[in-house]
Design a protein around this motif. Sequence first.
Motif, short mmCIF file in Angstrom:
data_model
loop_
_atom_site.label_atom_id
_atom_site.label_comp_id
_atom_site.label_asym_id
_atom_site.label_seq_id
_atom_site.Cartn_x
_atom_site.Cartn_y
_atom_site.Cartn_z
N THR A 121 0.83 -1.22 0.00
CA THR A 121 0.00 0.00 0.00
C THR A 121 0.86 1.26 0.00
OG1 THR A 121 -1.65 -1.24 1.25
CG2 THR A 121 -1.91 1.15 1.20
N GLY A 122 1.88 1.28 0.85
CA GLY A 122 2.75 2.45 0.91
C GLY A 122 3.43 2.71 -0.43
N LEU A 123 3.90 1.63 -1.02
CA LEU A 123 4.56 1.74 -2.31
C LEU A 123 3.58 2.28 -3.37
CD1 LEU A 123 7.11 1.08 -3.90
CD2 LEU A 123 6.26 -1.28 -4.12
N ALA A 124 2.37 1.74 -3.37
CA ALA A 124 1.36 2.20 -4.34
C ALA A 124 1.04 3.67 -4.14
CB ALA A 124 0.09 1.35 -4.21
N LEU A 125 0.98 4.12 -2.89
CA LEU A 125 0.70 5.54 -2.63
C LEU A 125 1.84 6.41 -3.17
CD1 LEU A 125 -0.75 5.77 0.99
CD2 LEU A 125 -1.92 6.38 -1.14
N ALA A 126 3.08 5.97 -2.93
CA ALA A 126 4.23 6.75 -3.40
C ALA A 126 4.22 6.85 -4.93
CB ALA A 126 5.53 6.13 -2.91
N LEU A 127 3.95 5.72 -5.58
CA LEU A 127 3.95 5.71 -7.05
C LEU A 127 2.80 6.55 -7.60
CD1 LEU A 127 4.80 1.94 -7.49
CD2 LEU A 127 6.23 3.86 -8.21
N ALA A 128 1.68 6.59 -6.87
CA ALA A 128 0.52 7.37 -7.31
C ALA A 128 0.77 8.87 -7.17
CB ALA A 128 -0.71 6.97 -6.47
N ILE A 129 1.39 9.24 -6.06
CA ILE A 129 1.51 10.66 -5.72
C ILE A 129 2.70 11.33 -6.40
CG2 ILE A 129 2.10 12.16 -3.74
CD1 ILE A 129 0.16 10.31 -2.09
N ALA B 1 11.49 -2.67 -3.56
CA ALA B 1 10.99 -1.37 -4.04
C ALA B 1 10.68 -0.44 -2.86
CB ALA B 1 9.75 -1.58 -4.91
N TRP B 2 10.11 -1.01 -1.80
CA TRP B 2 9.79 -0.21 -0.60
C TRP B 2 11.10 0.34 -0.01
CZ3 TRP B 2 10.85 0.44 4.50
CH2 TRP B 2 9.95 1.21 5.25
N SER B 3 12.11 -0.55 0.10
CA SER B 3 13.38 -0.16 0.75
C SER B 3 14.07 0.96 -0.03
CB SER B 3 14.30 -1.37 0.87
OG SER B 3 13.70 -2.35 1.69
N GLN B 4 13.92 0.96 -1.36
CA GLN B 4 14.54 2.02 -2.16
C GLN B 4 13.98 3.40 -1.83
OE1 GLN B 4 14.01 0.64 -6.17
NE2 GLN B 4 15.72 -0.80 -5.98
N ARG B 5 12.75 3.42 -1.32
CA ARG B 5 12.11 4.70 -0.99
C ARG B 5 12.07 4.97 0.50
NH1 ARG B 5 9.00 7.15 -4.69
NH2 ARG B 5 8.94 6.12 -6.71
N ALA B 6 12.69 4.07 1.29
CA ALA B 6 12.57 4.19 2.74
C ALA B 6 13.42 5.32 3.27
CB ALA B 6 12.97 2.88 3.40
N ARG B 7 12.85 6.17 4.08
CA ARG B 7 13.64 7.24 4.70
C ARG B 7 14.38 6.66 5.91
NH1 ARG B 7 13.38 12.90 4.30
NH2 ARG B 7 14.18 13.98 6.13
N GLY B 8 15.66 6.92 5.96
CA GLY B 8 16.44 6.54 7.14
C GLY B 8 17.02 5.14 7.10
#
Length: 252
Positions: free
Chosen positions: A84-92, A196-203
């Motif tokens: 879900t988090g990944l889908a939100l990032a890709l959408a926004i 894919a999630w880890s590539q966008r993970a902050r921190g």
Amino acid sequence: MTHPPLPPFYRLVARDRVASTNEEARRLAEAGAGEGTLVWAKEQNAGRGRRGRTWSSPPGNLYASLLLRPRCAPSTAAQLGFVTGLALALAIEPMLPPAARPAELKWPNDLLLRGKKAAGILLEASAAADRRLDWLIVGVGVNVLSFPSDTPYAATSLRAEGASGDAAQVLAAFAHWFHRWHERWRRQGFAPVRRAWSQRARGLGAPIVVRLEEETLEGRFADLDDGGCLTLELAGGGRRRVSAGDVFYPGV
Ligand code: BTN
């Protein structure tokens, strides 16, 4: 309201005002509604967040809850929070001006823009007698036009970050990306989602502070594990797997 175009997987239930779309989706789940039922409301008067918090829900933002019926153990279904988090990032992200990119993900389930929270995810589930899930509800709240000013963390909205797009457009884009990654998760498991999630993970790889119910931990965010837990390399030595908590970034 104008209904967004959605892949055929979804059955949209659009409402002007509800207490909570997660609550409405739970009611539909218990009445036998099928996977793909998507409750969308213009506003909520009892929106809820993680860990018993309330979710401010004025008109203009996105409030939606998706009903899924994954026949898996509850621990596996937690992986869907990362889908879900990944889908939100890709959408926004395509709606953002370059200066506000990338959309980042904060463990476990927040979306950040320039370090401020712009969206949250609330998973709620019920297990059947065989300990597999009966239903899972994926609730998403996106600050599209406004954001609350009284939060314990910095918040923002898509509008404040210079994004174009209204709640219906964010919902349509989210539904598209969720469907793609949900299919991928079903076919290939958690590994591609985790990557894919880890590539966008902050921190990730950096020092963080994790606040749990009863204690606060400091260390390096080493990894997101197979079960969606955060692996922390403790400042004092050793590793700790964390399944629920609030992450803070030192110096922010
Ligand atoms: C969080 O970050 O604490 C999670 C927030 C989740 C809010 C959404 S809004 C739609 C759905 N209905 C609710 O009552 N909560 C979720």
